[in-house]
Scaffold this active site. Structure first.
Site, PDB file in Angstrom:
ATOM      1  N   TYR A 143      14.010  52.910  39.617  1.00  0.00           N
ATOM      2  CA  TYR A 143      13.750  54.091  38.790  1.00  0.00           C
ATOM      3  C   TYR A 143      13.353  53.714  37.361  1.00  0.00           C
ATOM      4  O   TYR A 143      12.701  54.493  36.673  1.00  0.00           O
ATOM      5  CB  TYR A 143      14.996  54.980  38.717  1.00  0.00           C
ATOM      6  CG  TYR A 143      15.185  55.929  39.867  1.00  0.00           C
ATOM      7  CD1 TYR A 143      15.105  55.496  41.184  1.00  0.00           C
ATOM      8  CD2 TYR A 143      15.455  57.274  39.628  1.00  0.00           C
ATOM      9  CE1 TYR A 143      15.304  56.375  42.230  1.00  0.00           C
ATOM     10  CE2 TYR A 143      15.648  58.156  40.673  1.00  0.00           C
ATOM     11  CZ  TYR A 143      15.569  57.709  41.970  1.00  0.00           C
ATOM     12  OH  TYR A 143      15.760  58.581  43.004  1.00  0.00           O
ATOM     13  N   LYS A 189      19.117  45.701  50.981  1.00  0.00           N
ATOM     14  CA  LYS A 189      18.051  45.294  51.893  1.00  0.00           C
ATOM     15  C   LYS A 189      17.817  43.805  51.626  1.00  0.00           C
ATOM     16  O   LYS A 189      16.705  43.362  51.285  1.00  0.00           O
ATOM     17  CB  LYS A 189      16.804  46.164  51.626  1.00  0.00           C
ATOM     18  CG  LYS A 189      15.688  45.997  52.630  1.00  0.00           C
ATOM     19  CD  LYS A 189      15.945  46.654  53.974  1.00  0.00           C
ATOM     20  CE  LYS A 189      14.857  46.277  54.963  1.00  0.00           C
ATOM     21  NZ  LYS A 189      15.106  46.767  56.329  1.00  0.00           N
ATOM     22  N   ASP A 222      18.818  50.521  56.195  1.00  0.00           N
ATOM     23  CA  ASP A 222      18.320  51.238  57.377  1.00  0.00           C
ATOM     24  C   ASP A 222      19.452  51.459  58.387  1.00  0.00           C
ATOM     25  O   ASP A 222      19.634  52.553  58.927  1.00  0.00           O
ATOM     26  CB  ASP A 222      17.112  50.532  58.015  1.00  0.00           C
ATOM     27  CG  ASP A 222      17.258  49.012  58.105  1.00  0.00           C
ATOM     28  OD1 ASP A 222      18.274  48.464  57.636  1.00  0.00           O
ATOM     29  OD2 ASP A 222      16.334  48.368  58.652  1.00  0.00           O
ATOM     30  N   ASP A 246      20.254  57.678  46.309  1.00  0.00           N
ATOM     31  CA  ASP A 246      19.584  58.981  46.257  1.00  0.00           C
ATOM     32  C   ASP A 246      19.302  59.451  47.683  1.00  0.00           C
ATOM     33  O   ASP A 246      19.614  60.583  48.060  1.00  0.00           O
ATOM     34  CB  ASP A 246      18.279  58.854  45.469  1.00  0.00           C
ATOM     35  CG  ASP A 246      17.527  60.168  45.394  1.00  0.00           C
ATOM     36  OD1 ASP A 246      18.170  61.190  45.110  1.00  0.00           O
ATOM     37  OD2 ASP A 246      16.304  60.170  45.638  1.00  0.00           O
ATOM     38  N   ASP A 250      21.571  62.554  50.151  1.00  0.00           N
ATOM     39  CA  ASP A 250      20.989  63.761  50.772  1.00  0.00           C
ATOM     40  C   ASP A 250      21.239  63.735  52.278  1.00  0.00           C
ATOM     41  O   ASP A 250      21.571  64.757  52.893  1.00  0.00           O
ATOM     42  CB  ASP A 250      19.471  63.838  50.524  1.00  0.00           C
ATOM     43  CG  ASP A 250      19.112  64.641  49.274  1.00  0.00           C
ATOM     44  OD1 ASP A 250      19.872  64.563  48.281  1.00  0.00           O
ATOM     45  OD2 ASP A 250      18.075  65.344  49.278  1.00  0.00           O
TER      46      ASP A 250
HETATM   47  C1  IPM Z   1      18.985  63.441  42.217  1.00  0.00           C
HETATM   48  C2  IPM Z   1      17.503  63.725  42.061  1.00  0.00           C
HETATM   49  C3  IPM Z   1      16.914  62.908  40.929  1.00  0.00           C
HETATM   50  C4  IPM Z   1      17.072  61.443  41.289  1.00  0.00           C
HETATM   51  C5  IPM Z   1      15.445  63.217  40.580  1.00  0.00           C
HETATM   52  C6  IPM Z   1      15.204  64.666  40.349  1.00  0.00           C
HETATM   53  C7  IPM Z   1      15.019  62.435  39.366  1.00  0.00           C
HETATM   54  O1  IPM Z   1      16.843  63.522  43.262  1.00  0.00           O
HETATM   55  O2  IPM Z   1      19.726  63.613  41.238  1.00  0.00           O
HETATM   56  O3  IPM Z   1      19.416  63.089  43.301  1.00  0.00           O
HETATM   57  O4  IPM Z   1      16.268  60.908  42.074  1.00  0.00           O
HETATM   58  O5  IPM Z   1      18.026  60.830  40.799  1.00  0.00           O
HETATM   59 MN    MN Z   2      18.175  63.219  44.971  1.00  0.00          MN
END
Ligand code: IPM
Ligand code: MN
Ligand code: NAD
Length: 360
Positions: A143, A189, A222, A246, A250
């Site tokens: 990032y 990885k 993975d 990240d 999710d």
């Molecule tokens: C999160 C989001 C952010 C990230 C984006 C919006 C920059 O996806 O907080 O998970 O990737 O950290």
């Molecule tokens: Mn995110």
């Protein structure tokens, strides 16, 4: 009397303002009942701030954040700003805020109580009892790595980690494990990436030197994605770099049933930042459909961090009771209730605590 607790609110874009408003109602209610004085200060951030002053993180917003006791963020971003140059995107404001605060450690807990396991995307008997936390490195990795460059024929980013950055996030993960199940899974990885080879080396070294009582295993990212779905209860603390955390967080939200349930705390700097894992959800914004639980639970993590755990526990209990009654937004049930209906029920549950314990 002591000064009020100063909380800066960054509602942001899309469903951000909807879920922050719900969280503030719940936080205000628990604080009142326990005689805790809070001063909320709202500031523009993200796309809203771009529209206002042409900058996703205005100086005045950053200054307010740095002087606060804690920050509660909703979400930023949306199609309206997707064509902006990179520095003028809402997302770059968020990355800069994390960096400016020094908030390198992002804790993303995921738990699936047995009574709520049927909400999961997966079979209830596979996920019931899941209780894990993703410890995501937040101010380094791909990032932020330099060099980076966009070109229409070729573009690149750099995944870069120093030993210092790895050691400090690994320490947070090991410390978390000591307070939890004593088990760290470090995700990398290392079969391909140089930065991951250093990651694995440093994490191993730290465990041997400082955390012999915590068990450590390494897992390729993975495989980690697959194991999270196949056997989520086998995880306690998942230690990850910025990008892998990240993605995996999710994914992990499907265990509890919705991204709208997952809170997070971004720690390590002077001012702690609390932010739902989800984004601004443009597809459901301004429709009263947003699940406010992630924002409310981010408020609970905020109270925990400020040593106000009684307030945090009340919030968690009121949410649990509401969900157990089958009251939930449309991301969890069909057709689902509105954000405000759900919030009113959490507030009612909190009122009932007061009636049960009038000494509050
Ligand atoms: C999160 C989001 C952010 C990230 C984006 C919006 C920059 O996806 O907080 O998970 O990737 O950290
Ligand atoms: Mn995110
Ligand atoms: P998203 O998290 O906003 O939405 C993904 C899906 O989950 C959508 O279908 C959405 O409706 C649903 N969802 C998310 N939160 C929900 C909630 N609380 N209640 C009910 N449903 C919910 O991810 P996206 O669509 O990929 O991104 C949209 C925008 O948000 C982008 O601009 C992205 O950069 C930004 N984003 C911001 C943050 C942040 O502010 N921390 C985090 C992730 C994405």
């Amino acid at each position: 009397m002591s000064d009020p607790i100063h909380i800066v609110l960054l509602p942001g874009d899309g469903i951000g303002p909807e879920v922050v408003s719900a969280a503030v109602q719940v936080m205000t209610s628990v604080a009142k009942r326990k005689n805790v004085d809070i001063r909320f200060e709202e500031r523009p951030f993200g796309g809203a701030a771009i529209d206002d002053v042409g900058n996703p993180l205005p100086d005045a917003t950053l200054k307010a954040c740095k002087s606060a006791d804690a920050i509660l963020l909703g979400a930023i971003g949306g199609p309206k700003w997707d064509k902006q140059p990179p520095d003028l995107r809402p997302e770059s404001g968020l990355l800069r805020l994390r960096k400016e605060l020094g908030a390198f450690a992002n804790l993303r807990p995921v738990s699936v109580p047995a009574a709520l396991a049927s909400q999961s995307v997966l079979p209830a008997d596979r996920v019931a009892g899941t209780d894990l936390v993703v410890v995501r490195e937040l101010t380094g990795g791909i990032y932020f790595g330099e060099p980076r460059q966009y070109g229409s024929e070729e573009s690149f980013d750099t995944m870069r980690y120093s030993a210092i950055e790895i050691d400090r996030i690994a320490r947070i993960a090991f410390d978390q494990a000591k307070m939890r199940g004593g088990d760290v899974t470090s995700v990398d990885k290392a079969n391909v990436l140089a930065s991951s080879r250093l990651w694995r080396e440093r994490v191993t070294r730290l465990q041997v030197a400082e955390y012999p009582d915590v068990s450590l295993r390494h897992m390729y990212v993975d495989n980690a994605a697959m194991q999270l779905v196949r056997d989520p209860r086998s995880f306690d603390v998942l230690l990850t770099g910025n990008l892998f955390g990240d993605i995996l967080s999710d994914l992990a939200s499907t265990l509890s049933g919705s991204l709208g349930l997952l809170p997070s705390a971004s720690l390590g700097g002077d001012t702690p930042l609390f932010e739902p894992v989800h984004g601004s959800a443009p597809d459901i914004a301004s429709q009263g459909k947003a699940n406010p639980v992630a924002a409310m639970l981010s408020g609970a993590m905020l109270f925990d961090e400020l040593q106000l755990s009684e307030l945090a526990n009340d919030i968690r209990q009121a949410i649990d009771q509401t969900l157990k009654k089958g009251i939930s937004t449309s991301d969890l049930s069909d057709p689902g209730v509105s954000t405000s209906y759900f919030t009113d029920h959490v507030l009612k549950a909190l009122d009932a605590f007061t009636e049960l314990h009038p000494s509050f």
